[in-house]
Design a protein around this motif. Sequence first.
Motif, PDB file in Angstrom:
ATOM      1  N   PRO A 538     -30.861-103.359  73.313  1.00  0.00           N
ATOM      2  CA  PRO A 538     -32.101-104.148  73.289  1.00  0.00           C
ATOM      3  C   PRO A 538     -32.982-103.774  74.484  1.00  0.00           C
ATOM      4  O   PRO A 538     -32.472-103.522  75.588  1.00  0.00           O
ATOM      5  CB  PRO A 538     -31.608-105.591  73.381  1.00  0.00           C
ATOM      6  CG  PRO A 538     -30.186-105.546  72.939  1.00  0.00           C
ATOM      7  CD  PRO A 538     -29.663-104.211  73.350  1.00  0.00           C
ATOM      8  N   VAL A 539     -34.295-103.773  74.270  1.00  0.00           N
ATOM      9  CA  VAL A 539     -35.233-103.283  75.280  1.00  0.00           C
ATOM     10  C   VAL A 539     -36.248-104.371  75.620  1.00  0.00           C
ATOM     11  O   VAL A 539     -36.862-104.954  74.721  1.00  0.00           O
ATOM     12  CB  VAL A 539     -35.989-102.040  74.780  1.00  0.00           C
ATOM     13  CG1 VAL A 539     -36.876-101.479  75.889  1.00  0.00           C
ATOM     14  CG2 VAL A 539     -35.016-100.977  74.288  1.00  0.00           C
ATOM     15  N   TYR A 540     -36.406-104.612  76.906  1.00  0.00           N
ATOM     16  CA  TYR A 540     -37.462-105.497  77.408  1.00  0.00           C
ATOM     17  C   TYR A 540     -38.446-104.648  78.209  1.00  0.00           C
ATOM     18  O   TYR A 540     -38.045-103.859  79.079  1.00  0.00           O
ATOM     19  CB  TYR A 540     -36.880-106.593  78.297  1.00  0.00           C
ATOM     20  CG  TYR A 540     -37.929-107.420  78.999  1.00  0.00           C
ATOM     21  CD1 TYR A 540     -38.440-108.572  78.406  1.00  0.00           C
ATOM     22  CD2 TYR A 540     -38.420-107.046  80.248  1.00  0.00           C
ATOM     23  CE1 TYR A 540     -39.412-109.332  79.047  1.00  0.00           C
ATOM     24  CE2 TYR A 540     -39.397-107.801  80.885  1.00  0.00           C
ATOM     25  CZ  TYR A 540     -39.890-108.933  80.285  1.00  0.00           C
ATOM     26  OH  TYR A 540     -40.861-109.678  80.907  1.00  0.00           O
ATOM     27  N   ILE A 541     -39.742-104.796  77.919  1.00  0.00           N
ATOM     28  CA  ILE A 541     -40.780-104.025  78.610  1.00  0.00           C
ATOM     29  C   ILE A 541     -41.855-104.983  79.097  1.00  0.00           C
ATOM     30  O   ILE A 541     -42.308-105.861  78.354  1.00  0.00           O
ATOM     31  CB  ILE A 541     -41.413-102.976  77.680  1.00  0.00           C
ATOM     32  CG1 ILE A 541     -40.370-101.970  77.197  1.00  0.00           C
ATOM     33  CG2 ILE A 541     -42.561-102.250  78.384  1.00  0.00           C
ATOM     34  CD1 ILE A 541     -40.897-100.984  76.169  1.00  0.00           C
ATOM     35  N   SER A 542     -42.263-104.806  80.346  1.00  0.00           N
ATOM     36  CA  SER A 542     -43.452-105.497  80.840  1.00  0.00           C
ATOM     37  C   SER A 542     -44.477-104.456  81.253  1.00  0.00           C
ATOM     38  O   SER A 542     -44.122-103.390  81.768  1.00  0.00           O
ATOM     39  CB  SER A 542     -43.110-106.408  82.025  1.00  0.00           C
ATOM     40  OG  SER A 542     -42.607-105.662  83.113  1.00  0.00           O
ATOM     41  N   ALA A 543     -45.758-104.746  81.024  1.00  0.00           N
ATOM     42  CA  ALA A 543     -46.802-103.756  81.290  1.00  0.00           C
ATOM     43  C   ALA A 543     -48.096-104.454  81.667  1.00  0.00           C
ATOM     44  O   ALA A 543     -48.452-105.484  81.084  1.00  0.00           O
ATOM     45  CB  ALA A 543     -47.011-102.866  80.063  1.00  0.00           C
ATOM     46  N   VAL A 559     -43.684 -98.883  72.021  1.00  0.00           N
ATOM     47  CA  VAL A 559     -43.349-100.162  71.388  1.00  0.00           C
ATOM     48  C   VAL A 559     -43.522-100.079  69.876  1.00  0.00           C
ATOM     49  O   VAL A 559     -42.715-100.614  69.094  1.00  0.00           O
ATOM     50  CB  VAL A 559     -44.213-101.291  71.985  1.00  0.00           C
ATOM     51  CG1 VAL A 559     -44.046-102.582  71.191  1.00  0.00           C
ATOM     52  CG2 VAL A 559     -43.857-101.511  73.449  1.00  0.00           C
ATOM     53  N   GLU A 560     -44.574 -99.396  69.433  1.00  0.00           N
ATOM     54  CA  GLU A 560     -44.804 -99.243  67.993  1.00  0.00           C
ATOM     55  C   GLU A 560     -43.634 -98.524  67.324  1.00  0.00           C
ATOM     56  O   GLU A 560     -43.224 -98.887  66.216  1.00  0.00           O
ATOM     57  CB  GLU A 560     -46.106 -98.480  67.769  1.00  0.00           C
ATOM     58  CG  GLU A 560     -46.484 -98.323  66.303  1.00  0.00           C
ATOM     59  CD  GLU A 560     -47.801 -97.604  66.118  1.00  0.00           C
ATOM     60  OE1 GLU A 560     -48.110 -97.205  64.974  1.00  0.00           O
ATOM     61  OE2 GLU A 560     -48.526 -97.426  67.130  1.00  0.00           O
ATOM     62  N   ARG A 561     -43.076 -97.541  68.001  1.00  0.00           N
ATOM     63  CA  ARG A 561     -41.930 -96.833  67.437  1.00  0.00           C
ATOM     64  C   ARG A 561     -40.692 -97.728  67.387  1.00  0.00           C
ATOM     65  O   ARG A 561     -39.919 -97.675  66.426  1.00  0.00           O
ATOM     66  CB  ARG A 561     -41.653 -95.573  68.265  1.00  0.00           C
ATOM     67  CG  ARG A 561     -42.704 -94.483  68.083  1.00  0.00           C
ATOM     68  CD  ARG A 561     -42.478 -93.715  66.774  1.00  0.00           C
ATOM     69  NE  ARG A 561     -41.198 -93.002  66.811  1.00  0.00           N
ATOM     70  CZ  ARG A 561     -41.034 -91.794  67.334  1.00  0.00           C
ATOM     71  NH1 ARG A 561     -42.063 -91.150  67.873  1.00  0.00           N
ATOM     72  NH2 ARG A 561     -39.839 -91.217  67.298  1.00  0.00           N
ATOM     73  N   LEU A 562     -40.487 -98.547  68.424  1.00  0.00           N
ATOM     74  CA  LEU A 562     -39.370 -99.500  68.387  1.00  0.00           C
ATOM     75  C   LEU A 562     -39.533-100.477  67.223  1.00  0.00           C
ATOM     76  O   LEU A 562     -38.588-100.745  66.480  1.00  0.00           O
ATOM     77  CB  LEU A 562     -39.286-100.285  69.701  1.00  0.00           C
ATOM     78  CG  LEU A 562     -38.743 -99.586  70.935  1.00  0.00           C
ATOM     79  CD1 LEU A 562     -38.792-100.538  72.127  1.00  0.00           C
ATOM     80  CD2 LEU A 562     -37.303 -99.096  70.731  1.00  0.00           C
ATOM     81  N   ALA A 563     -40.743-100.999  67.104  1.00  0.00           N
ATOM     82  CA  ALA A 563     -40.993-101.980  66.050  1.00  0.00           C
ATOM     83  C   ALA A 563     -40.837-101.354  64.672  1.00  0.00           C
ATOM     84  O   ALA A 563     -40.367-102.007  63.728  1.00  0.00           O
ATOM     85  CB  ALA A 563     -42.395-102.562  66.212  1.00  0.00           C
ATOM     86  N   GLY A 564     -41.193-100.083  64.539  1.00  0.00           N
ATOM     87  CA  GLY A 564     -41.107 -99.415  63.251  1.00  0.00           C
ATOM     88  C   GLY A 564     -39.682 -99.286  62.734  1.00  0.00           C
ATOM     89  O   GLY A 564     -39.474 -99.221  61.515  1.00  0.00           O
ATOM     90  N   ARG A 565     -38.727 -99.285  63.634  1.00  0.00           N
ATOM     91  CA  ARG A 565     -37.327 -99.233  63.198  1.00  0.00           C
ATOM     92  C   ARG A 565     -36.651-100.587  63.363  1.00  0.00           C
ATOM     93  O   ARG A 565     -35.430-100.695  63.302  1.00  0.00           O
ATOM     94  CB  ARG A 565     -36.559 -98.157  63.966  1.00  0.00           C
ATOM     95  CG  ARG A 565     -36.691 -98.213  65.472  1.00  0.00           C
ATOM     96  CD  ARG A 565     -35.984 -97.025  66.119  1.00  0.00           C
ATOM     97  NE  ARG A 565     -34.540 -97.207  66.085  1.00  0.00           N
ATOM     98  CZ  ARG A 565     -33.757 -97.200  67.171  1.00  0.00           C
ATOM     99  NH1 ARG A 565     -34.294 -97.004  68.375  1.00  0.00           N
ATOM    100  NH2 ARG A 565     -32.463 -97.379  67.064  1.00  0.00           N
ATOM    101  N   VAL A 571     -41.872-107.515  74.538  1.00  0.00           N
ATOM    102  CA  VAL A 571     -42.901-106.912  75.374  1.00  0.00           C
ATOM    103  C   VAL A 571     -43.682-108.027  76.058  1.00  0.00           C
ATOM    104  O   VAL A 571     -44.068-109.005  75.410  1.00  0.00           O
ATOM    105  CB  VAL A 571     -43.862-106.035  74.550  1.00  0.00           C
ATOM    106  CG1 VAL A 571     -44.857-105.348  75.470  1.00  0.00           C
ATOM    107  CG2 VAL A 571     -43.089-105.013  73.739  1.00  0.00           C
ATOM    108  N   TYR A 572     -43.893-107.863  77.335  1.00  0.00           N
ATOM    109  CA  TYR A 572     -44.667-108.834  78.111  1.00  0.00           C
ATOM    110  C   TYR A 572     -45.877-108.104  78.694  1.00  0.00           C
ATOM    111  O   TYR A 572     -45.730-107.219  79.536  1.00  0.00           O
ATOM    112  CB  TYR A 572     -43.794-109.410  79.224  1.00  0.00           C
ATOM    113  CG  TYR A 572     -44.461-110.507  80.008  1.00  0.00           C
ATOM    114  CD1 TYR A 572     -44.477-111.806  79.534  1.00  0.00           C
ATOM    115  CD2 TYR A 572     -45.071-110.236  81.225  1.00  0.00           C
ATOM    116  CE1 TYR A 572     -45.088-112.821  80.250  1.00  0.00           C
ATOM    117  CE2 TYR A 572     -45.685-111.244  81.946  1.00  0.00           C
ATOM    118  CZ  TYR A 572     -45.691-112.527  81.451  1.00  0.00           C
ATOM    119  OH  TYR A 572     -46.298-113.529  82.166  1.00  0.00           O
ATOM    120  N   ARG A 573     -47.061-108.424  78.204  1.00  0.00           N
ATOM    121  CA  ARG A 573     -48.298-107.807  78.673  1.00  0.00           C
ATOM    122  C   ARG A 573     -49.029-108.809  79.558  1.00  0.00           C
ATOM    123  O   ARG A 573     -49.094-109.984  79.236  1.00  0.00           O
ATOM    124  CB  ARG A 573     -49.177-107.405  77.496  1.00  0.00           C
ATOM    125  CG  ARG A 573     -48.492-106.460  76.499  1.00  0.00           C
ATOM    126  CD  ARG A 573     -49.328-106.296  75.250  1.00  0.00           C
ATOM    127  NE  ARG A 573     -48.698-105.436  74.246  1.00  0.00           N
ATOM    128  CZ  ARG A 573     -47.826-105.858  73.339  1.00  0.00           C
ATOM    129  NH1 ARG A 573     -47.479-107.156  73.300  1.00  0.00           N
ATOM    130  NH2 ARG A 573     -47.294-105.012  72.479  1.00  0.00           N
TER     131      ARG A 573
END
Length: 625
Positions: A538-543, A559-565, A571-573
Amino acid sequence: MTQQTEPTGSDPADALPNWEKRFRAPRTGLPDWAEDAPDRALFVSNATGTFELYAWDRATGGQRQVTDRPNGTTDGVLTPDGEWIWWFSDTDGDEFGVWMRQPFGGGDDEPATPGLAAAYPAGLALGRDGGAVVGRSTDEEGSTLHVVRPGAEPVEIYRHAESAGVGDLSHDGGLVAVEHTEHGDAMHSALRVVRPDGTTVAELDDSAGGTRELGLTVLGFAPVAGDSRLLVGHQRRGRWEPMIWDPLTGETTDLAIDLPGDVGAEWYPDGSALLVVHSHQARSEMWRYETATGDLVRVPTPDGSVSGATARPDGTVEYLWSSAALPPQVRSTTGEVVLDPPGMKAPPSVPVEDAWVEGPGGTVHALVQRPAGEGPFPTVFDVHGGPTWHDSDAFASQPAAWVDHGFAVVRVNYRGSTGYGRAWTDALKHRVGLIELEDVAAVRDWAVSSGLADPERLVLAGGSWGGYLTLLGLGTQPDAWAVGLAAVPVADYVTAYQDEMEALKSLDRTLLGGTPEEVPERYAASSPLTYVDRVRAPVYISAGVNDPRCPIRQVENYVERLAGRDHPHEVYRYDAGHGSLVVEERIKQLRLEIEFATRHLGTPTHLGTPTDQPGPAGQPGPTGR
């Protein structure tokens, strides 16, 4: 597992968990003082909950807040006479802006450089005549240097497409030191000294066209009238160390400072000696070096790290010190604490232990903090940014928070890190990211085999370059990690190159040997996006949406590639740049990371009092990313 808290008293803050107290406790940076008015000082503090600039009249003891902006302010300089404070004004952390100035005693802000458009800062030197040399960088103009004088139009004295910046201005204002990378190697600067009209006085270049990979850096002109000597850092013996260069005569003076590790220095105010700060194996020492005799005398400091030091006119030294266990203090060689902000005090943490692990490129140094109890522990590999930086035995609230929650924390000074010699720092070229992760893997194997780390509960985490290595590691070492936490990362290297600030494009060309069009295979091999379909954890990203170093578009591509699969991720923006200077945002960012990790690891934890304040805590590397 449970968190430690201080005993509850009448103050509501007493009920906060220790990890939050470490973020909220007021702290100050090392005060900078005006060269010709040493009782006037400027420092950074988070006393209001946001890091801002503060003026301090040491003669009266009076302090006042200079800046007050939603996303904080940390870049500020005093004029030599102490009459004005210059500070850099950007927009929501995007690092693109202009210099402002404010009277030391208070008053309205005004533009400090009328006639210069907004840009990324590239150094600043303030003169005794009221003028200044201002370094700027833009994608369109490259690097430019301008002389700014009151009532006159700015005069451009330097321009080049590659990275360059202001190094220093001589005491009389007649010489300007410029650091530049005109040879195309952004990791190894050359030096040029020019007059205020831009004419060249002298050159010093150890790069030999970039083939020898030796760098120079400006440490400062001698601080006395009539002295043209320039203190320079060089790498001629495989590490950083100082020498003295007189650009008027061309004479260089080698300094016999026989200390292991990297050696930096600055002048004592009378120019008779150097204050040497020596970094070795993640700790620091200070020494006084007499330039006339070569005598080297230890300046006593406690074990730990000195993250800044300055010699005062009376010969004493003030320094910002901490260790992994003890919070930072601004101390003096008189034995006094120079600045002790009122309010909550940061609780201590646990000491750091050293681990030396044999890796594919040599011995890797790692720093380990253990929670209470017996291992193996869930373990966070907290990877530093930079990449040319290093973790040290210094106080850091984030690792301490993980320890409070029952995690071991391992920080790896991988190839690319400073403090272990030039060859170690320069080793990451061309196989960027992959080399660093080989060292992380070697330390990970040691941590598991030694009984420290639970192999089923390993977290790869980091910010900036550390966030990049996190995403790259999740894809290239998919079976090794249970969770990934990436703050302000490079996620898609090609798109990052297209969108980032020009100075980082120069760095990437140096690291990878060219542009994405010139060496596409290297960018592909080093890009987390290439391996996104292999990620299992599992991946958590903040940007930060205003981040000029790791821009948001390339994060969204990943993120789009993660969501696609349909891969588990969050994601925290946030509306800021490469991290945050707001305490509540840093707390919330770390809270979200801990919640994400413990939820996916099945590890129970108590996060303490919730906060409703928005915002992240990106973890930018101090240089580069």
